[in-house]
Enzyme design. Sequence first.
Site, PDB file in Angstrom:
ATOM      1  N   GLY A  16       0.837  -1.202   0.000  1.00 42.28           N
ATOM      2  CA  GLY A  16       0.000   0.000   0.000  1.00 42.28           C
ATOM      3  C   GLY A  16       0.869   1.247   0.000  1.00 42.28           C
ATOM      4  O   GLY A  16       2.068   1.184  -0.319  1.00 42.28           O
ATOM      5  N   GLU A  36      -8.129  -1.460 -27.091  1.00 41.37           N
ATOM      6  CA  GLU A  36      -7.640  -2.596 -26.296  1.00 41.37           C
ATOM      7  C   GLU A  36      -6.461  -3.287 -26.971  1.00 41.37           C
ATOM      8  O   GLU A  36      -5.462  -3.620 -26.330  1.00 41.37           O
ATOM      9  CB  GLU A  36      -8.784  -3.594 -26.053  1.00 41.37           C
ATOM     10  CG  GLU A  36      -8.411  -4.861 -25.322  1.00 41.37           C
ATOM     11  CD  GLU A  36      -7.760  -4.677 -23.967  1.00 41.37           C
ATOM     12  OE1 GLU A  36      -7.147  -5.637 -23.467  1.00 41.37           O
ATOM     13  OE2 GLU A  36      -7.797  -3.534 -23.429  1.00 41.37           O
ATOM     14  N   HIS A  60      -8.336  13.657 -39.144  1.00 42.36           N
ATOM     15  CA  HIS A  60      -8.216  14.866 -38.317  1.00 42.36           C
ATOM     16  C   HIS A  60      -6.843  14.972 -37.656  1.00 42.36           C
ATOM     17  O   HIS A  60      -6.676  15.676 -36.664  1.00 42.36           O
ATOM     18  CB  HIS A  60      -9.329  14.880 -37.268  1.00 42.36           C
ATOM     19  CG  HIS A  60     -10.686  14.708 -37.888  1.00 42.36           C
ATOM     20  ND1 HIS A  60     -11.303  15.671 -38.642  1.00 42.36           N
ATOM     21  CD2 HIS A  60     -11.511  13.628 -37.909  1.00 42.36           C
ATOM     22  CE1 HIS A  60     -12.461  15.220 -39.080  1.00 42.36           C
ATOM     23  NE2 HIS A  60     -12.616  13.981 -38.651  1.00 42.36           N
TER      24      HIS A  60
END
Length: 611
Positions: free
Chosen positions: A100, A484, A507
């Site tokens: 953590g 993905e 674009h």
Amino acid sequence: MCGIVAYIGSQKAYPIILKGLKRLEYRGYDSSGIALYSEQIETCKRKGRVAELEVWDEKITETATVGIGHTRWATHGEPSDANAHPHTSNNGQLTLVHNGIIENYASLKQELVQKGYTFKSETDTEVLVNFIEEIQKNNDYTLEEAMRVALKRVVGAYVIIVMENGFPDRLVAARKGSPLVIGVGEGEHFLASDASPIIEYTKKVIYVNDYELAIITQDEIILKNLGNETITPYIQQLDMELAQIEKGGFDHFMLKEIFDQPASLTDCLRGRLDSENQILTLAGIDQHLSIFTEAKRIVIVACGTSWHAGLVSEYIIEALCRIPVEVEYASEFRYRNPVINSGDVIIAISQSGETADTLVALERAKEQGAFIFGVVNAVGSSIARLSHAGAYTHAGPEIGVASTKAFTAQLTVLAMMAIKIGLEKKTLSMSEYKRYLAELALIPEKVKTVLDTHEAIQKVAIHYAAARDFLFLGRGYNFPVALEGALKLKEISYIHAEGYPAAEMKHGPIALVDEHLPVLFIATKDAYYEKIVSNIQEIKARKGKVIAVVSADDTLIRSMADHVMEVPEVDELLAPLLSVIPTQLLSYYIGVELGLDVDKPRNLAKSVTVE
Ligand code: AGP
């Protein structure tokens, strides 16, 4: 997002912890360490993989029956022997491992430095162990008392397991935000970040909740909250087999998990899709159907590959249920102070169920009264327990860092949810409902057909393995598959890859196209087919190398593309379940061709439990 393991019992602790850390290495693998307790506490820790610890041949590795271990993904302090865990307090009494981040470690460290504490590492963890020492010393507390007081002052996420000199028969653990599972054995107990190090010893487990503390001896587990109230442990039975977490004869977990998909999708549909009687049962939806049929808006919150599954389901849910859907990056959503109205439903998508950004985003939404529905793979994980209701994806354990079978299982659950809600809302006719159920039932077999073309895909991969850049393009339901596919290639081969809606090329990105740039089109037969044919012509006109994922009966694009990878015909709404498979295999084979560690790509870890 480290992996921690601990053991207390009558067996040798060292081999059990070492093996457990290897099972958790997908959570972080830049340094590791073990501390054992026999006559005293001794520690061995190294920069690098867990295998580095095998050099430790001290007598204690033969005698100790208590120990803690850690495999690291660096957050505070670069990978080094000094920053590796376990960390010991200045007085040498306390040794701990931590998974953590202690967000207020800097201010705590300052306090301790003023009191004369010194530090051997740059880690937040070493600050925590010394902070516990300070609290214990000043108040003459037991370790448990000191941890309770100290942890009330800690900001951030943690699982810690602590050993204390003078107490060879006891471990003390605590949890907030990061995952902790305790395996209940006969006269022994196992602790770990997930069940994979525990499964071969016992199937009886306790999932420790936030703000809980566990005092563990070989014969007893006492659970308490930080308020010192005792909690009755809830022992659950693991529904996982050891074989599921072995490679099953494949070279890598990633390849095994790609080839697992016919079985994992069958498991995902099992007990839910009764195609004979055309019935779809999703308990989590059935029990809350009106919440969905009356939903004003659905907000999908996720990260990485799960976010891509969310994007596909935006298209599916809006098409079948006519409910507006927004797909949010959890890391942005949690800080953006988003507008949550009554009638909003939050769908959280997560393989691990432990991704910190998604977890906190849900906590924020829950505080504002939103209904939380979890689509999660890891049973008993934090996101599953935080959700009001949910649906497990039943893809089985996913060990490879790159998510593959979890993605297709997520798409399957979300498609089933949309089909069910659509019928209930009468935005989907019964005939359409039946047609989609029939299509879904055929998916596992169709995935097998795609996998059977793996050798042809490997040839395409070897042909393009030297590319430095890649573009993935798709439209409609296949646009998120392009994203993905690009993510998989980046993760596994370190090749710069971008996914785009094919029509966006004009674009700007089309400026990148020349004879050196492979452009992969997800171009299965659908409503956008004509459009994507002209997009392919735009690329060919600029000498771009075109690879196309096409429907098996395609002839036009097959004649235009440099290479094709084919998938069986399927309804466009379910096409992502098939069209993603060639991109998974392509990334895998390019990674292998480049000699890279496809199961443990650099800089990554399986479960991102820190923000
Ligand atoms: C995908 O291959 C990656 N491992 C990563 O993007 C992952 O999807 C993301 O961290 C979300 O993880 P989760 O599904 O466990 O929440």
